[in-house]
Design an enzyme around this catalytic site. Sequence first.
Site, PDB file in Angstrom:
ATOM      1  N   VAL A   4      -4.689  -8.031  10.323  1.00 56.96           N
ATOM      2  CA  VAL A   4      -3.776  -8.622   9.349  1.00 56.96           C
ATOM      3  C   VAL A   4      -4.347  -8.658   7.928  1.00 56.96           C
ATOM      4  O   VAL A   4      -3.606  -8.898   6.971  1.00 56.96           O
ATOM      5  CB  VAL A   4      -3.388 -10.043   9.813  1.00 56.96           C
ATOM      6  CG1 VAL A   4      -4.524 -11.036   9.562  1.00 56.96           C
ATOM      7  CG2 VAL A   4      -2.084 -10.505   9.177  1.00 56.96           C
ATOM      8  N   TYR A   5      -5.649  -8.405   7.765  1.00 57.24           N
ATOM      9  CA  TYR A   5      -6.250  -8.440   6.422  1.00 57.24           C
ATOM     10  C   TYR A   5      -5.854  -7.202   5.638  1.00 57.24           C
ATOM     11  O   TYR A   5      -6.087  -6.092   6.094  1.00 57.24           O
ATOM     12  CB  TYR A   5      -7.776  -8.492   6.505  1.00 57.24           C
ATOM     13  CG  TYR A   5      -8.362  -9.713   7.178  1.00 57.24           C
ATOM     14  CD1 TYR A   5      -7.626 -10.877   7.374  1.00 57.24           C
ATOM     15  CD2 TYR A   5      -9.667  -9.687   7.649  1.00 57.24           C
ATOM     16  CE1 TYR A   5      -8.184 -11.974   8.002  1.00 57.24           C
ATOM     17  CE2 TYR A   5     -10.235 -10.792   8.274  1.00 57.24           C
ATOM     18  CZ  TYR A   5      -9.491 -11.928   8.453  1.00 57.24           C
ATOM     19  OH  TYR A   5     -10.053 -13.019   9.083  1.00 57.24           O
ATOM     20  N   SER A   6      -5.286  -7.258   4.444  1.00 54.35           N
ATOM     21  CA  SER A   6      -4.906  -8.477   3.766  1.00 54.35           C
ATOM     22  C   SER A   6      -3.402  -8.421   3.473  1.00 54.35           C
ATOM     23  O   SER A   6      -2.960  -8.160   2.372  1.00 54.35           O
ATOM     24  CB  SER A   6      -5.703  -8.606   2.463  1.00 54.35           C
ATOM     25  OG  SER A   6      -5.631  -7.372   1.748  1.00 54.35           O
ATOM     26  N   GLY A  26      -3.918  -4.257   7.534  1.00 62.76           N
ATOM     27  CA  GLY A  26      -4.731  -3.104   7.911  1.00 62.76           C
ATOM     28  C   GLY A  26      -5.588  -2.555   6.793  1.00 62.76           C
ATOM     29  O   GLY A  26      -6.370  -1.627   7.006  1.00 62.76           O
ATOM     30  N   GLU A  27      -5.464  -3.113   5.584  1.00 65.66           N
ATOM     31  CA  GLU A  27      -6.212  -2.573   4.442  1.00 65.66           C
ATOM     32  C   GLU A  27      -7.722  -2.699   4.640  1.00 65.66           C
ATOM     33  O   GLU A  27      -8.481  -1.773   4.347  1.00 65.66           O
ATOM     34  CB  GLU A  27      -5.792  -3.281   3.152  1.00 65.66           C
ATOM     35  CG  GLU A  27      -4.398  -2.917   2.655  1.00 65.66           C
ATOM     36  CD  GLU A  27      -3.285  -3.619   3.407  1.00 65.66           C
ATOM     37  OE1 GLU A  27      -2.123  -3.163   3.311  1.00 65.66           O
ATOM     38  OE2 GLU A  27      -3.577  -4.612   4.104  1.00 65.66           O
TER      39      GLU A  27
END
Length: 317
Positions: A52-54, A63-64
Amino acid sequence: MEKRRLGRSSLEIPPITFGCNVFGWTVDEATSFALLDAWLDAGFNFLDTADVYSRWHQGNSGGESETIIGNWLKARGNRDKVVLATKLGLEMGPDRKGLSRAYIQTAVEESLRRLQTDHIDLYQSHRDDPETPVEETLSAFADLIEQGKVREIGASNFSADRLGESLRISSENGLPRYESLQPLYSLVERAEFEGPLEDLCLAETVGVIGYYSLASGFLTGKYRAKADVAGRTRGPRVEKYLNDYGFGVLKALDEVAERYEARPGQIALAWLIARPGVTAPIASATNLDQLADLIEAAEIELDEDSIRKLDEVSKPR
């Protein structure tokens, strides 16, 4: 460097975990690469992220952080030197959350793809899912371990009752057990973890890798008035500490830091490292100077007087 066993698992990790939630949020890819290079060069190798980040940052979809780590692993060819932890369970989109077997099978493949690896060292349930039977979740993790996609599993944001239930079901059914817990825990956030949850982790040898170890930067001492948080990314999270209690903790940190020729944030981390049951608190850095502070903090061994002073001033109110 001292390595610590995470719970009863096969993982040996340094005394501080690098929190990669900042990647793709307050840190771009180039800076992320520099931070990861320096972290590894200093002898640290444990990275914690989540699918979930960010997602909360404008323009991001989740997914970043995993993507940046995956690009770094591919560019450096150093997957075997890294202990990699990620999480699943928080909402990634419509019908994309929780700990059901079907969703776990989907989420792990997406994380593996973003991370550009064939296995995750520590796969964590980001939050309890009361709608899914514990047996279903643990058996799904068992399949991933058998397939070689996951080495160990952990939990985050679980209550003592639910973590205890999960450990019992693991034992009774021969299923993998949560080897770690990721709770909210710092000098100014002690109430949630200390008590039944801490007692359970100690009794069952569950490793603890608490998050917000520096209370969104408050414990570094850089926020001492409302003017200091104005316009800052983490300002809203810090304001709640700007009171007599928070300032009392900062005063004690300043005094202990002076004794050790260190910074307040380093002392706050050293206090966590010295706590019984804590394996490796999670802390983030957005530049190399901050990273150097984290690295140095791992070498500080607080004496009993310093620990007692910090214990007393930070007692939950």
